[in-house]
Write an enzyme that holds these catalytic residues in place. Structure first.
Site, PDB file in Angstrom:
ATOM      1  N   LYS A 135      83.856  65.423  -7.942  1.00  0.00           N
ATOM      2  CA  LYS A 135      84.198  65.332  -9.367  1.00  0.00           C
ATOM      3  C   LYS A 135      85.452  66.141  -9.622  1.00  0.00           C
ATOM      4  CE  LYS A 135      81.094  65.401 -12.705  1.00  0.00           C
ATOM      5  NZ  LYS A 135      80.892  64.025 -13.221  1.00  0.00           N
ATOM      6  N   ASP A 163      86.401  61.440  -9.153  1.00  0.00           N
ATOM      7  CA  ASP A 163      85.928  60.959 -10.448  1.00  0.00           C
ATOM      8  C   ASP A 163      86.334  61.932 -11.542  1.00  0.00           C
ATOM      9  OD1 ASP A 163      82.699  59.702 -11.648  1.00  0.00           O
ATOM     10  OD2 ASP A 163      84.661  59.864 -12.596  1.00  0.00           O
ATOM     11  N   GLU A 192      87.896  57.356  -9.797  1.00  0.00           N
ATOM     12  CA  GLU A 192      87.201  56.738 -10.938  1.00  0.00           C
ATOM     13  C   GLU A 192      87.768  57.271 -12.250  1.00  0.00           C
ATOM     14  OE1 GLU A 192      82.866  57.014 -10.835  1.00  0.00           O
ATOM     15  OE2 GLU A 192      82.980  57.134  -8.647  1.00  0.00           O
ATOM     16  N   ASP A 215      84.390  52.739 -13.874  1.00  0.00           N
ATOM     17  CA  ASP A 215      82.971  53.115 -13.968  1.00  0.00           C
ATOM     18  C   ASP A 215      82.579  52.983 -15.442  1.00  0.00           C
ATOM     19  OD1 ASP A 215      81.021  56.063 -12.910  1.00  0.00           O
ATOM     20  OD2 ASP A 215      80.460  54.249 -13.967  1.00  0.00           O
ATOM     21  N   LYS A 237      76.424  51.273 -12.367  1.00  0.00           N
ATOM     22  CA  LYS A 237      75.263  52.143 -12.563  1.00  0.00           C
ATOM     23  C   LYS A 237      74.192  51.337 -13.285  1.00  0.00           C
ATOM     24  CE  LYS A 237      77.370  56.725 -12.650  1.00  0.00           C
ATOM     25  NZ  LYS A 237      78.577  56.381 -11.895  1.00  0.00           N
TER      26      LYS A 237
END
Ligand SMILES: O=C(O)CCC(=O)C1=CC=C[C@@H](O)[C@@H]1C(=O)O
Ligand SMILES: [Mg+2]
Length: 324
Positions: A135, A163, A192, A215, A237
């Protein structure tokens, strides 16, 4: 003869789990049990705070209403259902019909939740493609760029999934890229959602040559899968997207447009995460799924995650809040 139950669960999370702005202390959700004759199957309904639009309470109420109709003999009509409810009920039905293959892809992309040194150890022990997720966007963009560059310099063949969860302005995104040497940018499989808007993210990809993935954008109203310069993947997701059928349609569209489809966790319990690993192997064979989230929990639920030694809570220990 049909019957159904709805279990309520609350599982403790590890202390360091931060979603967008909030710490996640407990994971709250529901497990649906469908029985038809001697067949029984489960699904997980667990909206993710700060990512789902619906609350766990709203999802639970809608699940009860839809289960009443199902037990009475009607088919599920999930077109307008909340995403987490559509996912949990459609997954349970897929299992009930025996249509979800048993084999799963448990080779997941290690998620760097804190100490990059831990990741180096995990990756050096990783068979096959060395993929990891980090992240970014939580600290200074310059630091993020230096960390990404360091990983690519120090781990041969690494393919980093980064991300930013739409945290960066174009300036911050440029500051990140500045510290990733141009010859290292190919070591980023995709980033992302780098910027606050898809348009800024597309411009970032063109300006820097760093590939990006959608995403959050996949869940934007009116999203359509299409080929765009610099976009190499969509992250799906299911708990946030909706029914398994909707997810399968997105995977199909991604492949038709030459994009990678990555099945990703919304921090489901080990029960739902196991189903996602099986779904990923079935729908996106050869693609490492983004399912390394068991490490964020302090307990598993009913179905153990392979290799996970966390305590296992069973459905028998949960409250049945609805049954018919
Ligand atoms: O996709 C993965 O590899 C793991 C799951 C993951 O990174 C996420 C799950 C849920 C919310 C976020 O923290 C994050 C994401 O945005 O992709
Ligand atoms: Mg993401």
């Amino acid at each position: 003869m049909r019957s159904a139950k709805l279990y309520q669960y609350q599982l403790p999370m590890d202390s360091g789990v931060i979603l967008r702005t909030q710490r996640l202390v407990n994971r709250d959700g529901w497990i649906v049990e469908l029985q038809d004759g001697d067949q029984k199957a489960y699904g997980e309904i667990a909206p993710l705070p700060e990512f789902s639009q619906e609350t766990a309470e709203q999802a639970g109420e809608q699940a009860k209403a839809l289960l009443e109709l199902w037990v009475a003999g009607e088919a599920f009509d999930l077109a307008d259902a909340l995403p987490s409810v559509a996912f949990g009920l459609s997954m349970a039905q897929l299992e009930l019909q025996g249509d979800l293959p048993q084999v799963g892809n448990y080779t997941v992309a290690p998620l760097c939740a804190g100490d990059p040194d831990d990741l180096v150890i995990a990756l050096n022990n990783m068979p096959g493609e060395r993929v990891a997720k980090i992240k970014v966007g939580m600290y200074e963009a310059v630091r993020d760029g230096m960390v990404a560059n360091m990983f690519i310099d120090s781990i041969p063949g690494i393919r980093l999934r980064l991300d930013a969860n739409r945290q960066w302005t174009p300036l911050k995104a440029q500051q990140f890229a500045k510290y990733v040497k141009p010859e290292n940018r190919g070591g980023i499989a995709f980033l992302e959602e780098p910027c606050q808007t898809p348009a800024d993210s597309l411009a970032f990809a063109l300006e820097t040559g760093i590939n990006i993935a959608w995403d959050e954008t996949v869940r934007d109203e009116g999203f359509e899968v299409k080929a765009e310069p610099g976009v190499v993947a969509i992250v799906i997701k299911p708990t946030l997207v909706g029914s398994v059928q909707r997810c399968m349609e997105l995977v199909k569209q991604a492949h038709e447009h030459g994009l990678t489809a990555v099945i990703s966790s919304s921090m489901e319990s080990s029960l739902g995460l196991n189903q996602l690993a099986r779904f990923a192997e079935w729908q996106t064979p050869g693609v490492i799924p983004g399912l390394d989230t068991m490490q964020l929990f302090l307990s598993q639920l009913e179905t153990p995650w392979p290799g996970c030694e966390l305590p296992l809570k069973t459905l028998a220990e949960l409250d049945v809040v609805w049954s018919k």
